[in-house]
Design a protein around this motif. Structure first.
Motif, PDB file in Angstrom:
ATOM      1  N   PRO A 216       0.785  -1.237   0.000  1.00 41.77           N
ATOM      2  CA  PRO A 216       0.000   0.000   0.000  1.00 41.77           C
ATOM      3  C   PRO A 216       0.812   1.279   0.000  1.00 41.77           C
ATOM      4  CG  PRO A 216      -0.094  -1.068   2.149  1.00 41.77           C
ATOM      5  CD  PRO A 216       0.565  -2.034   1.225  1.00 41.77           C
ATOM      6  N   THR A 217       2.113   1.216   0.295  1.00 43.35           N
ATOM      7  CA  THR A 217       2.931   2.430   0.281  1.00 43.35           C
ATOM      8  C   THR A 217       3.663   2.616  -1.041  1.00 43.35           C
ATOM      9  OG1 THR A 217       4.833   1.279   1.255  1.00 43.35           O
ATOM     10  CG2 THR A 217       3.261   2.299   2.772  1.00 43.35           C
ATOM     11  N   SER A 218       3.567   1.639  -1.936  1.00 47.35           N
ATOM     12  CA  SER A 218       4.249   1.718  -3.229  1.00 47.35           C
ATOM     13  C   SER A 218       3.347   2.357  -4.276  1.00 47.35           C
ATOM     14  CB  SER A 218       4.653   0.316  -3.701  1.00 47.35           C
ATOM     15  OG  SER A 218       5.537  -0.300  -2.790  1.00 47.35           O
ATOM     16  N   ALA A 219       3.962   2.877  -5.319  1.00 47.22           N
ATOM     17  CA  ALA A 219       3.204   3.431  -6.434  1.00 47.22           C
ATOM     18  C   ALA A 219       2.591   2.300  -7.243  1.00 47.22           C
ATOM     19  CB  ALA A 219       4.114   4.272  -7.321  1.00 47.22           C
ATOM     20  N   MET A 268       7.957  -9.531  -2.581  1.00 46.90           N
ATOM     21  CA  MET A 268       6.749  -9.047  -1.924  1.00 46.90           C
ATOM     22  C   MET A 268       7.048  -7.731  -1.204  1.00 46.90           C
ATOM     23  SD  MET A 268       5.209 -12.517  -0.186  1.00 46.90           S
ATOM     24  CE  MET A 268       4.656 -13.910  -1.169  1.00 46.90           C
ATOM     25  N   GLY A 269       6.029  -6.920  -1.034  1.00 42.03           N
ATOM     26  CA  GLY A 269       6.206  -5.678  -0.300  1.00 42.03           C
ATOM     27  C   GLY A 269       6.566  -5.936   1.145  1.00 42.03           C
ATOM     28  N   GLN A 270       5.922  -6.927   1.748  1.00 41.59           N
ATOM     29  CA  GLN A 270       6.227  -7.378   3.099  1.00 41.59           C
ATOM     30  C   GLN A 270       6.275  -8.902   3.085  1.00 41.59           C
ATOM     31  OE1 GLN A 270       2.818  -5.485   5.060  1.00 41.59           O
ATOM     32  NE2 GLN A 270       4.225  -4.044   6.060  1.00 41.59           N
ATOM     33  N   PRO A 271       7.254  -9.522   3.719  1.00 50.50           N
ATOM     34  CA  PRO A 271       7.294 -10.988   3.758  1.00 50.50           C
ATOM     35  C   PRO A 271       6.010 -11.537   4.377  1.00 50.50           C
ATOM     36  CG  PRO A 271       9.363 -10.063   4.536  1.00 50.50           C
ATOM     37  CD  PRO A 271       8.408  -8.914   4.411  1.00 50.50           C
TER      38      PRO A 271
END
Length: 330
Positions: A216-219, A268-271
């Protein structure tokens, strides 16, 4: 008899193989544990035991009324719910959770199963948020994956290997695309683990341009695909819970082709320690088409499971290999 074909990509590690799942999500038919209303005052998935009865979801009769948000589905936003009248909703919810009334229409925002049209039958999941633009904001629901989604295995116990999820969707009519400009968000689906970590998100903008990002914090990455508003495009994800990477493929119904959008090995954005939750978010002010409804259908999951003792080592792969699930519709 209904046949649903699902493509998959898999890798077999030591003493493991992949197995297609049954369905809680499935095709959102009564046999999957979903109903619209059937003379009851509720139909929203957060007010009855959606996905927890029927031939494909543990058996048993339903729907059965439950305390709001106590089942597999729960509302996480200040808007949601479905009743035939405002009085019914106010009486049932008793202001807990405090879903605000945003107008005279009690049916403006909801998630409903066994709703037509369907991709392979008359059933699908309909999501609507026709609340006024900028008043209450997006509709957000959480779905807790269950053992029936994962072929009898509790999702939280799968902490490694590749989990695959596929689905099809049909959005409401979109705004006119504006080349060179980023579309405003319309729909977002987040894949989440038991600790709240988001491995990836995908969705589409208000012009129905398909997008994805690793969190959610990525473009947003805006693809060249515009989802078909009258037919069923598809998406498929491989989540490598060992390497904390993923891939994404897209099915364009107009060309009848699958295209890889996110290559395998993308971080992944978060593991994710597991894959146990799906978060659904539909923005407000959507009224075009069939009451602003967006439709989802024919979910499938493929999960790693232990192989019988004494099995030989194997490494194999398949790209878009057809796995066919057959079941009899009630």
């Amino acid at each position: 008899m209904k046949t649903t074909s699902v493509g998959f990509v898999c890798a077999c590690a030591v003493l493991s193989f992949v197995s297609p799942a049954r369905a809680y999500l499935g095709s959102f038919s009564p046999s999957d544990g979903y109903d619209v209303q059937s003379g009851l005052v509720y139909g929203d998935v957060s007010y009855y035991d959606a996905g927890q009865y029927g031939a494909n979801a543990g058996g048993g009769a339903g729907p059965n009324q439950i305390a709001a948000d106590s089942g597999l589905w729960s509302v996480a936003s200040p808007v949601g719910g479905y009743f035939s009248t405002l009085a019914d909703r106010a009486n049932y919810t008793a202001a807990t959770p405090p879903y605000p009334v945003t107008g005279a229409n009690a049916l403006a925002a909801y998630v409903v199963g066994n709703h037509s049209p369907g991709r392979t039958d008359s059933s699908s999941l309909a999501i609507r948020n026709d609340t006024p633009l900028g008043v209450t904001g997006p509709l957000v629901y959480n779905y807790d994956l269950d053992a029936f989604d994962f072929n009898g295995v509790t999702p939280s116990t799968i902490n490694g290997g590749v989990v695959q999820m596929g689905l099809y969707f049909c959005p409401n009519p979109g705004d006119t695309p504006q080349p060179g400009t980023a579309p405003r968000e319309k729909f977002t689906m987040s894949l989440v683990d038991g600790g709240g970590n988001i491995g990836l998100e995908w969705g589409y903008g208000r012009d129905n341009s398909v997008t994805w990002r690793d969190g959610p914090t990525s473009a947003w990455n805006i693809t060249s695909f515009i989802a078909d508003q009258t037919n069923w495009d598809g998406v498929q994800f491989d989540l490598d819970l060992t390497a904390d990477t993923f891939s994404m493929d897209y099915y364009d119904v107009s060309a009848n082709t699958w295209t890889n959008l996110v290559p395998a090995g993308t971080a992944m954005g978060q593991p994710m320690g597991d894959f146990t939750h799906i978060r659904w978010q539909l923005e407000d002010g959507l009224s075009a088409g069939v009451g602003g409804k967006n439709f989802f259908d024919d979910f499938s999951f493929t999960t790693p499971v232990p192989e019988p003792a004494g099995a030989v080592l194997c490494v194999f792969g398949g790209a878009m290999v057809g796995a066919t699930r057959r079941r009899t519709k009630d």
